[in-house]
Each structure stands twice: as C-alpha cells, then as structure tokens.
Design a protein around this motif. Structure first.
Motif, PDB file in Angstrom:
ATOM      1  N   LEU A 261       3.016   3.172   1.181  1.00 41.46           N
ATOM      2  CA  LEU A 261       2.521   4.075   0.148  1.00 41.46           C
ATOM      3  C   LEU A 261       3.227   5.421   0.237  1.00 41.46           C
ATOM      4  O   LEU A 261       3.678   5.993  -0.772  1.00 41.46           O
ATOM      5  CB  LEU A 261       1.004   4.241   0.290  1.00 41.46           C
TER       6      LEU A 261
ATOM      7  N   LEU B 149      -2.347  10.258   3.691  1.00 42.15           N
ATOM      8  CA  LEU B 149      -3.507   9.391   3.425  1.00 42.15           C
ATOM      9  C   LEU B 149      -4.447   9.483   4.635  1.00 42.15           C
ATOM     10  O   LEU B 149      -4.070   9.119   5.745  1.00 42.15           O
ATOM     11  CB  LEU B 149      -3.075   7.940   3.209  1.00 42.15           C
TER      12      LEU B 149
ATOM     13  N   VAL C 142     -10.611   8.310  -2.250  1.00 44.74           N
ATOM     14  CA  VAL C 142     -10.411   6.859  -2.303  1.00 44.74           C
ATOM     15  C   VAL C 142     -11.779   6.211  -2.056  1.00 44.74           C
ATOM     16  O   VAL C 142     -12.368   6.352  -0.976  1.00 44.74           O
ATOM     17  CB  VAL C 142      -9.406   6.400  -1.246  1.00 44.74           C
TER      18      VAL C 142
ATOM     19  N   THR D 160      -4.899   2.325  -4.158  1.00 46.08           N
ATOM     20  CA  THR D 160      -4.971   2.537  -2.706  1.00 46.08           C
ATOM     21  C   THR D 160      -6.252   1.907  -2.142  1.00 46.08           C
ATOM     22  O   THR D 160      -6.232   1.240  -1.100  1.00 46.08           O
ATOM     23  CB  THR D 160      -4.941   4.033  -2.392  1.00 46.08           C
TER      24      THR D 160
ATOM     25  N   LEU E 291       1.961  -1.255  -2.080  1.00 48.58           N
ATOM     26  CA  LEU E 291       0.633  -1.393  -1.456  1.00 48.58           C
ATOM     27  C   LEU E 291       0.314  -2.838  -1.112  1.00 48.58           C
ATOM     28  O   LEU E 291      -0.418  -3.103  -0.165  1.00 48.58           O
ATOM     29  CB  LEU E 291      -0.446  -0.830  -2.395  1.00 48.58           C
TER      30      LEU E 291
ATOM     31  N   LEU F 243      -6.439  10.652  -0.519  1.00 49.20           N
ATOM     32  CA  LEU F 243      -4.985  10.577  -0.707  1.00 49.20           C
ATOM     33  C   LEU F 243      -4.511  11.977  -1.125  1.00 49.20           C
ATOM     34  O   LEU F 243      -4.961  12.509  -2.146  1.00 49.20           O
ATOM     35  CB  LEU F 243      -4.625   9.556  -1.789  1.00 49.20           C
TER      36      LEU F 243
END
Length: 964
Positions: free
Chosen positions: A30, A44, A101, A164, A17, A144
């Motif tokens: 990722l 994502l 996230v 993330t 990341l 995610l």
C-alpha cells in the motif's frame, strides 16, 4: 478521461492490497503504491488491542525510492492520529489527510458517543479511548495517513480507506484459516496417538490393571515423572496408586490423600467435586505437597457417564517444566477412556461375582427346598422332582412321574386349588404353571380344619350367649330376668332342673328355681360350697355332697359360682340321668357364669336406678322450685311434677308443642326469648333473669329464673331452667325498706342536734385539744349523717321516688368546702390529702347530691388508705365534660370484685379483712346520682397499688362563666 484515470489509480491500489494476504506485506504494498502515485509521505497505523496502541508503518519519498520506519502511538495520548481513529470520516490537517479505517458499516457510535452511545456506562469524548475499544460494536481498525496528496487522488481517499479495510479483513481471514489448519493437523495427530493408547488402556478387565496401564502410559509415552490416581469412595476421595519415576506404590490403605468431597479445600477434592480439570501452579499447593513437584500439576477428573469416579494428577517432577495445555488435553482424553474402562471392569467384576453368587444361591435354594415344611413337586413335562416333605406325603422317591400322582391332584395340575385327604391327613394343594414347568405345593391343613370346627362351635356357643343376654335383659323385673336366664341355661346345657342365687350385702336370695322346694335349700348345699371355693363343683347321687340331688332323686348336679362388683352368686343345673361333664363343658359354664354376673349386675343397677328415680320424682313433686327442660326452640320437653300444683293446673300436662314463654306475662316474653338465645350461645354458663309467670287464674307471679345450656350433656340434652317464687323475698325487702326508712327518719333529728352543737362549739374559744375533739365529733356526725342519707336514698331508689334537683351551680367552692371538712380526718389518719380544683363553668346539677357523691368517694378513700398514704381530689374541664377524680394509695380492689362494685350492699373482701365499717351503699347511690345527671362513674384499680374513681359530667346546658 478523468474518470478512467481515477479507476486506473483505484485498480493499482486494489492490486497492491490484494497481491498478498499477509498483513505486513499488505502495508508495504500500500505504501509503495501511494508514493508512486505522488504521495510524499504515507503511513498506516493499525490498532493492537493487547497494547492499546496504534502501530504504524511510515514511508517517505516517491516511487521505489522511499524509506520505511515503524512508530507506535498510545491511544491515550490523544494526538491527531488518535482523533482520526475515532472520527466518522476523513480528517484534513494542512497537507495531511487522516483516513479512519473501519471494518463494518453501521452507526459509528464512537465518533459522537454523547448522542449515539447506548451502553452502560456511557462513553464520552474524554473517556471513549478507555471504553469504546472494549465494546462489541466497536469496528475501527486503524488510520491511513497520506501527506502531499496529489489533487487527482483526493476524491478517491474514502474508497482508498475502504479498500484498505477490506484488505486487512482478508489478511485476518487468511491468518485465522492458517491457525485453524495447524490446530486441526495437531489434533488429528494427537487423536491418532491417543486412540492407540486408549486401546491399550481399555484392554484390562480388572480395575487395578486399568489404573496401572493408565499410569504407565502417561509416564512412558508422555514423560510425566509422577502420576497419582485417587478414587471416590462414599463421598471421600482416597489415594489409590502413585507412579513416581520407575517406582509404583499402591496406597489404598496408607495414602495421605483422604479428603471429604463436600468439605475439603484441597485442589484434588475440588477437581472431583466440580468434575473438571484444574491446572495448579506449585506455589498454590500446600507446602507439604509442593515439595518434589514440578512447576505445575494437572488434576484431571476421571468421568464415566457424567459420574466422577476419581481424579488423575500428573506433573514433571522436581525442577521439571510446567504441564502444557496440550498435555492436559491428552491426559483428559485418556482419563475419559480410563473412566469407561474402569466402569466396564467394575461391571465385569460384579458380573463374575453375581454368577458365583447365583450358583451358590441355587445350591442354597435346593437345600432350603428340602427343609421346607410344605411338600413341593416340580414337573417339567411328565417328569419332575419332589422335596423331602412331598416324598413323605406321596410315598415316592426324589424323581416322580406325573401319571403316578393321585388322581385327586388333577385340578391342581391345571393351575387350580384343591383340598384332599392323603394318608389320613388333610392337605391344601395349589398348582401354578410356569411356562413348561408345573409347580405343586402341598400344605397340611389338618390342624386348621380342627381349629375351624372348634371356632364354629365356639361361634355357635357365643351366639347362644348373646341370645341369652338379649332375652334376659329384655325381661322386666328381677324375677322375670332370673327365670329367663335359668330356662335358657337348661336348654343350652340340656339340664332338667335349674336355680339362680344372688348374695347381696351378706344376704342370699334364691331368685328363681324350677324344682318343687319350699324354704331354704337343704345342706350340704352344693352352691354354697362352689361359692366358698370360687370354682365349679359337680355332685353325683350317692356321694352325699348335695342334699338336693338326694332329695329330688337326681343323678347329678353342677354348681357354677360367679362374682360381681357388689355381689356374688351362682347357678345350679341338675340332671335326672348321668351326663358327661368334661373340662370343655365346665369351662363354657364358667364363661356363662361371667355373663350371668354382668346380667345380674345390670338388673340390680336398674333396680337401684328405678328407686333413685322414684325418690328424685318425689323430691321434685314436693319442691318449691319449678324445673323445666327446653329444646332449642323453647319447647317444653320436661316439667317437674310440682309445676301443675304450684301454678294451679292440677294434673294437667302442658301441650306437646307448648313454649316456655306461653306461660309468661306478655311483656316479659321478648326478654325470655332473648335469654334462651343467650343460653344457646353460651353452653354450660349460667344466666339469670326475672319474669312474671302466669298462674292458671291469670295472676302474674314474680319469679327468678336460673338457666344453663346442657344440650351437649347426653344425660340432659336440653336447656335447664329453674324458677323460684320471688314473692316471699319481695315482701321481706318491702318490710326491710319500710323499717330502714323509719329508722333513718328517726336518726336524722338527733344527728342534726349533734352537728348543730358541734358547729356552735367550734365558734367558741377552746383549747387546741378540745377544738380537735369538737372537730372530730362534727366529722363523725357528718359521716353518720352520710350513712343515714344513703339508707334513705336506697329506700327511695327501691320505691322509685329518688329525685335530683338541678340548677346552675359552681362546683369549685362546693368541692373546696367539702375538702376542708375532710382535713381533720386526714390529719388524724396520718394521710397526705391534696386538693387541686381548677376554675369550672356553671353546671346544671344538684349541689347537695354532687357533694354526696364526692363525700362518699372521699370517705371510702380515707377508710382504706393506711397512715403515710396519699388521697387526692382533683377537678378540671376536659373536652366537653367536667372530670372529678378521687385517688388513693390504699390496697386496691380485687379484679374479681369489680363487676359487683356498684351493686347494693356490695363490699370488698379486703374491707372486712381490714376491719373497715360501712353499709356498702355509697357507691350504689353515687352511681345513680351521676347517671341522673347524664354522666358516668369509672374506676381504675390495681390490687396493692390503690384506686382512682373518675366522675364525668357532660357540659350540655352549662352556663358561661364560673365561680371563684
């Protein structure tokens, strides 16, 4: 060992990341690590506010052998990814984990809006996809998605979501930094470029040159096809310069741009009014202006220290591109520089003009200094200059030396003031030091000194006139006053002899003279000549114009006439030696004549006033009415001269502090004190009362008092009270009452016979016409009987023998019988008579007296109601009283006559005018009868609309039940 393995996995994810700070590469790294760690499929989804979508990168496969594809999920679709986006923690769907996230920690109010949302409007689970993304507290960034997650990776999912979010935050910060650096570089380059151009714009010193350089720079350096400059002049925006292509136009007088700032809706005027830049598309411009313009026009205000000096308009011409925001910023910077340069150019022009004006003013002041009527000397050190008037006074040239000035001017040179005589003329010289310069101003005061001397002489003469008037008016009697006037005139004008003459009503009177002469003055008489010609006359010995001068051996005489409103006269002054009598002396004698006329007029007026006072005193002394003047406390300040005689006191005067009520019967004193208070509260109004005034021997004398408060009248300054002896009137009233009682008793017997015979005739069968005549006889006799009863009742009221005999009575049959007795009157009068009598309770009353009251009211109603009118009799119970009403449609009663309506012998004026007979006693007696029953009688009337009389009898003591 397991813990170390988890840390290793987290480390790989962290390195992936943080290995790149660009958002797109972060996603790819990722997803690659996720598939390498055994995830079958990873995605994502990031939230994009501009499209309200979750944009996703999806990876399938393991390790480096995976595929990546993009997908977009609208927020409103409400799928599992969307639900996870708003969730508070990881969401599991079978083998798939959805991890929200979130950027910042805190209360995730969007996860449970029903309980946590505090905004308005409040979000719900159904509306949060619309409301929450716009809320400043919203921090969700995406979702995610991991499918086929190995068991070793599941405990790390929350940490993986946080990593993330942290990586995304770092990517955003990197992107913001790159954008800021790019902007900073562009701005630095632009500022350097604009700084170079600004120096070019700021060089000119003339306003038009500043504007020309500004327009040329914008055209040549920035490629604007058209540049227009308009300036603000007295609240109006006026076109000044237009540069189009390579052509320049100065349009100060011919421009179509002429917009009032406060009222115009044109964008140019709006930019000037608001002091800001407007970027206007061509479509928004007026049609006549839009032709030949570019896609947009920037209108930039030209400012200097917050003040709007004008507006700058730029565009790229026909078919040209829009003006960019960067170009707008350049134009704003240059417009700001131009505003300062324009202000400086205006100040430079004003300074140049002021310098020229100062030079011209200095020359003008020098010329004015030469023309000044005062002398002016300006010394700088020991040398100086003098204007034309100073040179004339001092006898010097234009240049002057301080030591050459007269020594008498020394105090003025030190800053003082001095009066000097130079060349036979008087001057007031004032000096003033101004640093190294000394200023002397010489003002001629010769005429002022002469006038001051004349004013002083006039003041002395005026004081002598005042003394003459005061002393003459202080004398008692006309002859003493005339003697005082003549003696003071002799002293004032230094004469040996004098005389004063007044002619009143065509008869001349020699009021006083100092020379030995008997009888009338001989002719030719100088005073007569002066009176005829109405001007002063002077006679000298040997001229034969004044016999008195020749007869007394005088040298000369002067006669001065004067005139009052009701008389004329003159005074004579004679001299044994010749005396110069110039115009000034004769004019002053004329002034004295006017004053003597006023003195004589007042003296004659006082004579008449004294005669009038003596006459008034004699009238008061022989009058039958007594007159007093009281102060606010009731003390006697004046008593007419007949008071002692009429009250038996002889010539004795009342005591100094005697009060008016000290001479009244003790029972009447409170009433007198109340009357005084009432008069004090009502200045100018008349109040009356009756008192018993005590004779000196103690006999009470009934008197009528008339009072008026004249404390505000400076001629009186007191409360005037006049008293009149009531004994003659009371005796006359007594005799009249006895006569009325005797006549009334004598009339009742024949009236009873007439009424009895009329009732017998009514019982006999008679023709209809005869029956009506008999009925009319009976009703007329009844009305005559009512008049006689009224006269008798009035006598009883005055004698205090009026009585009512109450007993339980039903008024209804009584009122109906009374109404039937008036039916014939109604028919013969052509009046509509209506009767409405309700059932009434038994009432404690005198039936005969109540019939008398209602009969009087009905009698008056029929008298005044014209043919075709209406009369009504109504009776009913209302509350705790029986109310009887008699109403008519007659002429009504004038408002000014209502206060005396129930007084004895009172009759309305319209009764006499209509020829209606009556004694004026009916309402007087009715009022006393009703009040004897504890009731009251009221009237409502309007002139021209009729009257309503209301009798209200209380039910106190009424018997239950009623008559039929």
């Amino acid at each position: 060992m397991k813990f170390k393995g988890e840390l290793g996995v987290l480390g790989r994810f962290q390195r992936a990341l943080l290995s790149d700070l660009k958002p797109k590469q972060i996603l790819r790294n990722l997803l690659e690590v996720a598939t390498e760690e055994g995830v079958e499929r990873a995605a994502l989804f990031l939230y994009h506010p501009e499209t309200r979508e979750l944009m996703g990168e999806v990876a399938s496969g393991r390790g480096r052998h995976h595929t990546v594809s993009a997908i977009a999920l609208p927020l409103y679709a409400r799928g599992p990814v969307q639900e996870a986006f708003f969730a508070e923690g990881p969401v599991r769907l079978g083998e798939e984990w959805l991890l929200p996230v979130v950027g910042e920690k805190g209360v995730r109010c969007w996860a449970d809006p029903e309980r946590r949302c505090t905004e308005r409007p409040r979000a719900t689970r159904q509306s949060r996809f619309l409301l929450c993304p716009s809320c400043p507290r919203f921090a969700a960034k995406g979702v995610l998605s991991l499918e086929g997650v190995p068991p070793s990776l599941k405990p790390l999912l929350p940490l993986l979501a946080q990593l993330t979010a942290l990586a995304l935050k770092n990517g955003e910060l990197l992107q913001e930094r790159d954008e800021a650096l790019a902007r900073l570089a562009r701005n630095a380059e632009a500022l350097a470029h604009v700084g170079e151009l600004a120096r070019e714009v700021a060089k000119p010193l003339e306003p038009d040159e500043v504007l020309w350089v500004l327009a040329r720079v914008l055209h040549e350096r920035f490629g604007f096809y058209r540049v227009t400059v308009a300036l603000v002049r007295e609240g109006v925006l006026l076109g000044h310069l237009t540069l189009r292509g390579e052509e320049a136009f100065w349009t100060q007088e011919v421009s179509r741009i002429r917009f009032p700032l406060g009222a115009s809706s044109d964008p140019l005027a709006q930019a000037a009014r608001e002091g800001r830049t407007l970027l206007v598309p061509r479509e928004a411009l007026p049609e006549v202006v839009a032709q030949g313009m570019g896609a947009s026009v920037a209108m930039v205000a030209i400012l200097a220290e917050g003040e709007v000096l004008g507006v700058l308009a730029v565009d790229h011409g026909p078919g040209g591109r829009p003006v960019s925001e960067e170009e707008v910023r350049y134009a704003e910077l240059l417009a700001g520089v131009a505003g300062v340069a324009l202000r400086n150019a205006h100040l430079y022009r004003e300074k140049t003009q002021l310098s020229s004006a100062l030079a011209a003013e200095r020359a003008r002041l020098s010329a004015l200094l030469e023309e000044l009527p005062d002398g002016v000397v300006i010394l700088e050190g020991e040398k100086g200059v003098a204007n034309a008037r100073a040179r004339e006074i001092l006898g010097s040239g234009p240049e002057i030396q301080a030591k050459a000035l007269p020594p008498s001017l020394a105090p003025a040179l030190e800053g003082g003031r001095v009066e000097v005589v130079l060349g036979g003329r008087a001057y007031s010289v004032r000096g003033k030091p101004l640093g190294e310069v000394r200023l002397l101003v010489l003002h001629e005061i010769t005429e002022r000194i002469r006038m001051e001397r004349a004013l002083k002489e006039q003041a002395t003469f005026t004081q002598a006139l005042l003394d003459l008037a005061e002393r003459a008016l202080a004398e008692e009697g006309l002859r003493a006053m005339a003697r005082g006037v003549v003696e003071r005139l002799r002293r004032l004008f230094a004469a040996e002899e004098g005389a004063l003459v007044a002619e009143v009503g065509g008869e001349g009177r020699l009021l006083y003279h100092t020379f030995p002469w008997e009888g009338t003055m001989p002719r030719p008489n100088l005073l007569e000549v002066a009176l005829e010609e109405e001007k002063p006359r002077v006679a000298r010995a040997g001229e034969g114009t004044c016999a008195l001068v020749e007869g007394l051996g005088l040298a000369q005489a002067v006669a001065v006439p004067f005139k009052g409103e009701a008389f004329r006269g003159g005074f004579l002054l004679a001299y044994r030696t010749p005396k110069a009598l110039g115009e000034r002396i004769l004019r002053r004698m004329g002034q004295v004549g006017s004053l003597v006329a006023l003195i004589l007029e007042k003296a004659l007026l006082l004579e008449r006033l004294e005669a009038e006072e003596a006459r008034l005193f004699a009238l008061l002394e022989h009058a039958q009415d007594l007159v007093y003047i009281l102060d606010r406390e009731g003390r006697i300040r004046f008593a007419s001269p007949n008071v002692p005689t009429l009250l038996g006191y002889g010539r004795e005067a009342p005591k100094e502090e005697a009060r008016a009520w000290d001479f009244l019967h003790p029972e009447d004193r409170p009433q007198a004190q109340a009357l005084l208070q009432e008069l004090l509260a009502s200045p100018g109004e008349v109040r009356t009362a009756q008192f018993r005034v005590l004779h000196r021997d103690g006999t009470p004398i009934p008197m009528e008092a008339w009072g008026r408060n004249l404390l505000h009248d400076p001629r009186v300054q007191g409360v005037v009270v006049a008293l009149r002896d009531l004994r003659p009137r009371l005796e006359a009233d007594h005799l009249k009452s006895e006569f009325i009682a005797a006549v009334s008793h004598e009339l009742r017997t024949p009236l009873a016979v007439i009424m009895g015979l009329a009732e017998l005739l009514q019982e006999e069968p008679l023709p209809p016409s005869a029956q009506e005549s008999v009925e009319l006889i009976r009703e007329s006799a009844f009305r005559l009987k009512t008049m006689v009863d009224n006269l008798l009742d009035t006598s009883r009221l005055e004698a205090g023998r009026f009585e009512v005999s109450k007993r339980p009575v039903d008024l209804r049959p009584l009122l109906l019988d009374l109404a039937r007795s008036f039916q014939g009157v109604a028919r013969l009068s052509g009046v509509d008579f209506r009767v409405e009598v309700e059932e009434l309770p038994l009432l404690e009353a005198d039936p005969d007296r109540m019939a008398q009251v209602v009969g009087n009211l009905l009698n008056n109603a029929f008298k005044f109601t014209p043919p075709g009118g209406k009369v009504s009799l109504r009776a009913r119970v209302q509350g705790e009283a029986v109310v009887l009403k008699v109403e008519d449609t007659g002429p009504g009663i004038p408002k000014e006559e209502l206060p005396k309506l129930f007084q004895r012998y009172a009759r309305a004026k319209n009764a006499s005018a209509r020829g209606v007979s009556g004694t004026g006693l009916g309402l007087f007696i009715s009022k006393h009868i009703v009040e004897a029953h504890g009731g009251r009688i009221e009237v409502e009337t309007e002139e021209g609309r009729g009257s309503l009389f209301r009798v209200i009898l209380p039910l106190d003591g009424a018997h239950p039940g009623g008559g039929g």
